[in-house]
Design a protein around this motif. Structure first.
Motif, PDB file in Angstrom:
ATOM      1  N   LEU A  41      44.007 -37.488 -34.135  1.00  8.27           N
ATOM      2  CA  LEU A  41      42.896 -37.780 -35.029  1.00  8.27           C
ATOM      3  C   LEU A  41      41.693 -36.898 -34.687  1.00  8.27           C
ATOM      4  O   LEU A  41      41.486 -36.538 -33.525  1.00  8.27           O
ATOM      5  N   PHE A  42      40.897 -36.571 -35.710  1.00 10.71           N
ATOM      6  CA  PHE A  42      39.653 -35.852 -35.484  1.00 10.71           C
ATOM      7  C   PHE A  42      38.588 -36.816 -34.962  1.00 10.71           C
ATOM      8  O   PHE A  42      38.630 -38.025 -35.237  1.00 10.71           O
ATOM      9  N   VAL A  43      37.613 -36.275 -34.246  1.00 11.56           N
ATOM     10  CA  VAL A  43      36.512 -37.073 -33.712  1.00 11.56           C
ATOM     11  C   VAL A  43      35.227 -36.696 -34.440  1.00 11.56           C
ATOM     12  O   VAL A  43      34.932 -35.514 -34.644  1.00 11.56           O
ATOM     13  N   ILE A  44      34.479 -37.714 -34.844  1.00 16.35           N
ATOM     14  CA  ILE A  44      33.156 -37.518 -35.436  1.00 16.35           C
ATOM     15  C   ILE A  44      32.127 -38.087 -34.468  1.00 16.35           C
ATOM     16  O   ILE A  44      32.227 -39.248 -34.055  1.00 16.35           O
ATOM     17  N   ALA A  45      31.162 -37.282 -34.093  1.00 17.30           N
ATOM     18  CA  ALA A  45      30.130 -37.715 -33.154  1.00 17.30           C
ATOM     19  C   ALA A  45      29.050 -38.506 -33.884  1.00 17.30           C
ATOM     20  O   ALA A  45      28.638 -38.145 -34.989  1.00 17.30           O
ATOM     21  N   ARG A  46      28.595 -39.565 -33.219  1.00 16.62           N
ATOM     22  CA  ARG A  46      27.493 -40.369 -33.745  1.00 16.62           C
ATOM     23  C   ARG A  46      26.356 -40.364 -32.725  1.00 16.62           C
ATOM     24  O   ARG A  46      26.220 -41.272 -31.897  1.00 16.62           O
ATOM     25  N   PRO A  47      25.523 -39.314 -32.752  1.00 13.72           N
ATOM     26  CA  PRO A  47      24.438 -39.217 -31.765  1.00 13.72           C
ATOM     27  C   PRO A  47      23.391 -40.308 -31.976  1.00 13.72           C
ATOM     28  O   PRO A  47      23.188 -40.794 -33.090  1.00 13.72           O
ATOM     29  N   MET A  48      22.724 -40.667 -30.877  1.00 16.83           N
ATOM     30  CA  MET A  48      21.575 -41.559 -30.951  1.00 16.83           C
ATOM     31  C   MET A  48      20.332 -40.701 -31.154  1.00 16.83           C
ATOM     32  O   MET A  48      19.953 -39.938 -30.266  1.00 16.83           O
ATOM     33  N   PRO A  49      19.698 -40.759 -32.324  1.00 13.88           N
ATOM     34  CA  PRO A  49      18.569 -39.864 -32.592  1.00 13.88           C
ATOM     35  C   PRO A  49      17.257 -40.325 -31.970  1.00 13.88           C
ATOM     36  O   PRO A  49      16.287 -39.562 -31.935  1.00 13.88           O
ATOM     37  N   ASP A  50      17.206 -41.586 -31.496  1.00 13.99           N
ATOM     38  CA  ASP A  50      15.965 -42.078 -30.909  1.00 13.99           C
ATOM     39  C   ASP A  50      15.563 -41.201 -29.730  1.00 13.99           C
ATOM     40  O   ASP A  50      16.410 -40.792 -28.913  1.00 13.99           O
ATOM     41  N   LEU A  51      14.277 -40.913 -29.654  1.00 14.11           N
ATOM     42  CA  LEU A  51      13.684 -40.178 -28.524  1.00 14.11           C
ATOM     43  C   LEU A  51      14.032 -38.697 -28.522  1.00 14.11           C
ATOM     44  O   LEU A  51      13.692 -37.996 -27.576  1.00 14.11           O
ATOM     45  N   LEU A  52      14.720 -38.218 -29.588  1.00 15.70           N
ATOM     46  CA  LEU A  52      14.959 -36.773 -29.687  1.00 15.70           C
ATOM     47  C   LEU A  52      13.770 -36.173 -30.440  1.00 15.70           C
ATOM     48  O   LEU A  52      13.819 -35.899 -31.633  1.00 15.70           O
ATOM     49  N   LEU A  53      12.692 -35.961 -29.703  1.00 14.35           N
ATOM     50  CA  LEU A  53      11.422 -35.605 -30.312  1.00 14.35           C
ATOM     51  C   LEU A  53      11.025 -34.158 -30.072  1.00 14.35           C
ATOM     52  O   LEU A  53       9.952 -33.734 -30.499  1.00 14.35           O
ATOM     53  N   THR A  54      11.861 -33.408 -29.388  1.00 12.01           N
ATOM     54  CA  THR A  54      11.555 -32.004 -29.107  1.00 12.01           C
ATOM     55  C   THR A  54      12.792 -31.166 -29.383  1.00 12.01           C
ATOM     56  O   THR A  54      13.923 -31.649 -29.291  1.00 12.01           O
ATOM     57  N   PRO A  55      12.619 -29.885 -29.732  1.00  8.50           N
ATOM     58  CA  PRO A  55      13.777 -29.014 -29.971  1.00  8.50           C
ATOM     59  C   PRO A  55      14.759 -28.954 -28.804  1.00  8.50           C
ATOM     60  O   PRO A  55      15.972 -28.978 -29.040  1.00  8.50           O
ATOM     61  N   PRO A  56      14.315 -28.877 -27.529  1.00  8.52           N
ATOM     62  CA  PRO A  56      15.297 -28.870 -26.434  1.00  8.52           C
ATOM     63  C   PRO A  56      16.154 -30.136 -26.397  1.00  8.52           C
ATOM     64  O   PRO A  56      17.362 -30.072 -26.125  1.00  8.52           O
ATOM     65  N   ALA A  57      15.530 -31.287 -26.661  1.00 12.88           N
ATOM     66  CA  ALA A  57      16.295 -32.534 -26.664  1.00 12.88           C
ATOM     67  C   ALA A  57      17.319 -32.547 -27.797  1.00 12.88           C
ATOM     68  O   ALA A  57      18.457 -32.988 -27.626  1.00 12.88           O
ATOM     69  N   ILE A  58      16.929 -32.057 -28.979  1.00 13.94           N
ATOM     70  CA  ILE A  58      17.853 -31.995 -30.113  1.00 13.94           C
ATOM     71  C   ILE A  58      18.989 -31.017 -29.808  1.00 13.94           C
ATOM     72  O   ILE A  58      20.154 -31.294 -30.094  1.00 13.94           O
ATOM     73  N   GLU A  59      18.650 -29.887 -29.228  1.00 14.91           N
ATOM     74  CA  GLU A  59      19.654 -28.885 -28.874  1.00 14.91           C
ATOM     75  C   GLU A  59      20.699 -29.474 -27.944  1.00 14.91           C
ATOM     76  O   GLU A  59      21.910 -29.300 -28.141  1.00 14.91           O
ATOM     77  N   ASN A  60      20.255 -30.196 -26.927  1.00 16.05           N
ATOM     78  CA  ASN A  60      21.179 -30.790 -25.963  1.00 16.05           C
ATOM     79  C   ASN A  60      22.065 -31.834 -26.627  1.00 16.05           C
ATOM     80  O   ASN A  60      23.271 -31.906 -26.367  1.00 16.05           O
ATOM     81  N   SER A  61      21.487 -32.639 -27.522  1.00 14.13           N
ATOM     82  CA  SER A  61      22.263 -33.660 -28.219  1.00 14.13           C
ATOM     83  C   SER A  61      23.320 -33.038 -29.116  1.00 14.13           C
ATOM     84  O   SER A  61      24.470 -33.503 -29.173  1.00 14.13           O
ATOM     85  N   MET A  62      22.967 -31.963 -29.831  1.00 14.67           N
ATOM     86  CA  MET A  62      23.920 -31.316 -30.729  1.00 14.67           C
ATOM     87  C   MET A  62      25.038 -30.607 -29.956  1.00 14.67           C
ATOM     88  O   MET A  62      26.180 -30.542 -30.415  1.00 14.67           O
ATOM     89  N   LEU A  63      24.724 -30.102 -28.775  1.00  6.12           N
ATOM     90  CA  LEU A  63      25.764 -29.497 -27.938  1.00  6.12           C
ATOM     91  C   LEU A  63      26.797 -30.536 -27.528  1.00  6.12           C
ATOM     92  O   LEU A  63      28.007 -30.271 -27.528  1.00  6.12           O
ATOM     93  N   ARG A  64      26.331 -31.719 -27.165  1.00 10.71           N
ATOM     94  CA  ARG A  64      27.266 -32.791 -26.799  1.00 10.71           C
ATOM     95  C   ARG A  64      28.119 -33.203 -28.002  1.00 10.71           C
ATOM     96  O   ARG A  64      29.310 -33.480 -27.864  1.00 10.71           O
ATOM     97  N   ALA A  65      27.483 -33.240 -29.193  1.00 11.19           N
ATOM     98  CA  ALA A  65      28.230 -33.610 -30.402  1.00 11.19           C
ATOM     99  C   ALA A  65      29.271 -32.556 -30.753  1.00 11.19           C
ATOM    100  O   ALA A  65      30.395 -32.881 -31.149  1.00 11.19           O
ATOM    101  N   ARG A  66      28.911 -31.283 -30.590  1.00 14.42           N
ATOM    102  CA  ARG A  66      29.844 -30.207 -30.961  1.00 14.42           C
ATOM    103  C   ARG A  66      31.075 -30.198 -30.079  1.00 14.42           C
ATOM    104  O   ARG A  66      32.153 -29.742 -30.504  1.00 14.42           O
ATOM    105  N   ALA A  67      30.956 -30.697 -28.855  1.00 15.60           N
ATOM    106  CA  ALA A  67      32.116 -30.750 -27.968  1.00 15.60           C
ATOM    107  C   ALA A  67      33.178 -31.719 -28.484  1.00 15.60           C
ATOM    108  O   ALA A  67      34.345 -31.628 -28.094  1.00 15.60           O
ATOM    109  N   LEU A  68      32.784 -32.627 -29.389  1.00 18.83           N
ATOM    110  CA  LEU A  68      33.721 -33.610 -29.929  1.00 18.83           C
ATOM    111  C   LEU A  68      34.368 -33.126 -31.222  1.00 18.83           C
ATOM    112  O   LEU A  68      35.560 -33.316 -31.439  1.00 18.83           O
TER     113      LEU A  68
END
Length: 670
Positions: free
Chosen positions: A176-203
């Protein structure tokens, strides 16, 4: 209207239809090229189902894969969850008074980067700790191994830290394919968003955001979009579920999103499997949904796994029968309206507007040609200088003009006709003419709105309520005025009377504003009978109900009877017509025209006003750009013939009631 005027109006409308065909070509090609659908389940629900039935998660995943599921959505784990389960603990460094997260060192290593991107956390390893007699030196610089974080971090319980590798591995092993469901709370800066999207892309390649907002909200939508595009991530845009910043993110992604439909777990407790099946199938076939987020049926039942497997399989099989395939979905290709097509479409609206003005005001020759030249100039200049304004204004004008024009034109034709010996055939023909004329306006609107933002329902047709109310008001005023216009009455007959001369020439109402004005004056002076007041009250109630029921989020809940009727019509007709069209709109229009054809004016204006609801609804059908064009056309055709059939049944019932009342009156007289 002169021959030259008719030719000019016809030419403008034909040009507009050519523009509609031009716009529809690209739209239909895009709709037909994207036929891959994802059936996604929720990881937490699958694990809950496994625990309830004593099965392993791997076994449950394999069974749902066989039933047709393609994806599993995995929610990001939060700091609060790790603290609650004891996988992380909070300590305080007595030396620096730092707050320290302690626990498994490998886990801390995994969380160092997400915490550092938000709070500047610092990881201290065991090698840095000063030991005395095999124990950490409490007076040394680092008495505790762990993540040293600011004291505010432990309050950030919704902070996403990553995904369970064991869960992700099991899903992928099941095919089965995996769909990431990131927690967007507290992602208030570009570095934080970048890190979250990197974790999502690994899935995987698709992101469905948890909660009530997207990462970065509206203010950082462009930065979030750039990060997602750089990492090859697709945005799952959930319809009818407002998330702060979702529309901004979709716009920044050039509307290259995957439309998603879901039934919340709360709704699932009140939704039957058949109703859930209908919602997902209609979402895919009629609203360009390409990601079905299926929540499981977790209410008590004899074999809960078997019931859910059957539910998922029913959705898979129903979509498969309609020609859809299953896999990793992709966004629709971009759709743009060419400037040339925009110009042609606006000219078509100008043609309809001139026709309507002539029907109401009987424009003098110089006024007609002057307005035509002015309209063409506005179209040419606006298309070049302000295309956005033109695309916002002209669909609204078309939605007002064409239903109004259709009613006034066919009612005038019926009013000019002699009492018909074939009222059913003549009234049916006039209803078809009215529907065709309205459909022309609908196609112009569909062409004007042909672009990705409307197809993905990020942008929506504005002025829906106004476009519903204004045609009703115009039709009400003009048909009422025509009914009471003095020159429709023979000498000595009261304007309030329904007695009409048999001389056909005297039935013709002179066109133009003076006649309408005189008719309105006569109507206001006439005696208002009780049945008039009751009819108006009922009509106003129906209009208010229609307006409340309009739009994507209706203020009035749909009754269980109507839901069952809709499901039945979907099964019989493939694409169901709108209820208000077939039960009320077209039948009322049919009866109103049949009364005019037989020179019986009593109540005709009320029926025509009420019947205009069908044509307004028909126009609204084409305003839904997220619905494939062929589906809208089929819905319009089904609404017309079913509504006509119901109207004929109404007509027969009226004849039967009249015969009964006549028989009763005759018996009483004798």
């Amino acid at each position: 209207m002169t021959t030259a005027q008719r030719a000019a109006i016809a030419a403008l409308i034909i040009v507009g239809l050519l523009g509609a065909i031009w716009a529809a070509t690209g739209r239909v090609a895009t709709e037909r090229s994207n036929r891959t659908v994802a059936l996604c389940l929720d990881d937490l629900e699958l694990r809950e189902l496994a625990a309830l039935t004593g099965q392993t998660p791997q076994a449950v995943l394999s069974r749902f894969k066989s039933a047709g599921a393609t994806h599993v959505a995995v929610s990001e784990q939060t700091l609060g969850q790790f603290l609650q389960t004891g996988q992380l603990q909070l300590r305080q460094d007595p030396q620096s008074h730092d707050t320290v997260l302690t626990g498994d060192y490998n886990l801390l290593t995994q969380f160092r980067q997400p915490l550092a991107s938000i709070s500047g956390a610092k990881l201290v390893g065991p090698a840095s700790i000063q030991m005395i007699n095999g124990r950490p030196n409490p007076s040394g610089p680092y008495p505790f191994a762990g993540l040293h974080v600011p004291s505010a971090v432990p309050t950030m319980v919704n902070l996403g830290l990553g995904y369970d590798d064991t869960v992700v591995s099991a899903i992928k092993q099941a095919g089965l394919f995996v769909i990431a469901r990131p927690m967007p709370d507290l992602l208030l800066t570009p570095p934080a968003i970048e890190n979250s999207m990197l974790r999502a892309r690994a899935l995987g390649s698709i992101v469905l955001f948890n909660g009530v907002s997207v990462s970065g909200g509206a203010k950082l939508a462009k930065r979030t979009a750039a990060i997602m595009q750089r990492h090859g991530l697709q945005f799952g845009f959930v319809e009818l579920v407002p998330q702060e910043g979702a529309a901004n993110l979709a716009s920044a992604l050039k509307y290259q999103v995957i439309r998603t439909h879901s039934i919340s777990q709360e709704e699932m407790t009140k939704t039957s499997p058949s109703r859930g099946l209908d919602r997902f199938v209609l979402g895919v076939t009629e609203r360009n949904i390409r990601l079905c987020y299926i929540r499981l049926l977790l209410s008590p039942q004899p074999d809960i796994v078997k019931a859910n497997l059957a539910y998922v399989k029913s959705i898979h099989d129903a979509l498969s029968r309609t020609g859809y395939t299953f896999g990793d979905p992709q966004p629709f290709q971009p759709v743009h309206l060419p400037t040339g097509a925009l110009l042609l479409l606006t000219l078509g609206v100008v043609g309809g507007g001139l026709w309507l003005l002539h029907v109401i005001f009987d424009l003098p020759n110089r006024w007609f040609w002057g307005l035509m030249v002015l309209g063409i100039i506005v179209c040419l200049g606006g298309t070049v200088a302000a295309p956005g304004l033109i695309r916002a204004l002209f669909p609204l004008l078309a939605a007002i003009i064409f239903p109004t024009l259709a009613i006034l034109q066919v009612s005038a034709q019926a009013d000019r006709g002699a009492p018909s010996t074939h009222p059913v055939a003549c009234a049916s023909a006039l209803v078809i003419v009215a529907a065709l004329l309205t459909a022309v306006g609908g196609l112009l609107i569909a062409g004007l709105l042909s672009s990705s933002d409307y197809m993905m329902q990020i942008a929506q047709f504005r002025g829906v309520k106004f476009a519903q109310l204004l045609p009703l008001l115009i039709i009400f005023i003009v048909t009422l005025a025509r009914t009471y216009a003095p020159n429709t009455r023979s000498a000595g007959v009261s304007p309030a009377s329904d007695q009409l001369p048999t001389d056909n020439s005297k039935l013709t109402t002179d066109p133009g504003w003076p006649t309408i004005r005189a008719g309105l004056i006569t109507a206001t002076d006439a005696f208002v009978r009780y049945w008039h007041a009751i009819a108006i009250f009922v009509a106003l109630g129906a209009v208010a109900f229609m307006i409340m029921r309009s739009g994507n989020e209706s203020a009035v809940e749909v009754s269980s009877f109507e839901l069952r009727l809709r499901a039945l019509l979907d099964q019989i007709l493939v694409v169901r017509p709108r209820t208000k069209e077939i039960l009320f709109g077209y039948p009322a229009l049919f009866l109103g025209l049949s009364l005019l054809l037989n020179a019986r004016r009593r109540g005709a204006w009320i029926l025509l006003t009420f019947g205009s609801i069908a044509l307004i609804s028909l126009t609204n059908t084409f305003c839904h750009l997220h619905t494939p064009l062929f589906v809208s056309l089929l819905r319009a055709v089904n609404g017309l013939w079913v509504g006509l059939l119901v109207g004929i049944l109404w007509f027969v019932a009226k004849l039967i009631v009249e015969r009964i009342l006549q028989a009763v009156w005759w018996n009483n007289q004798t």
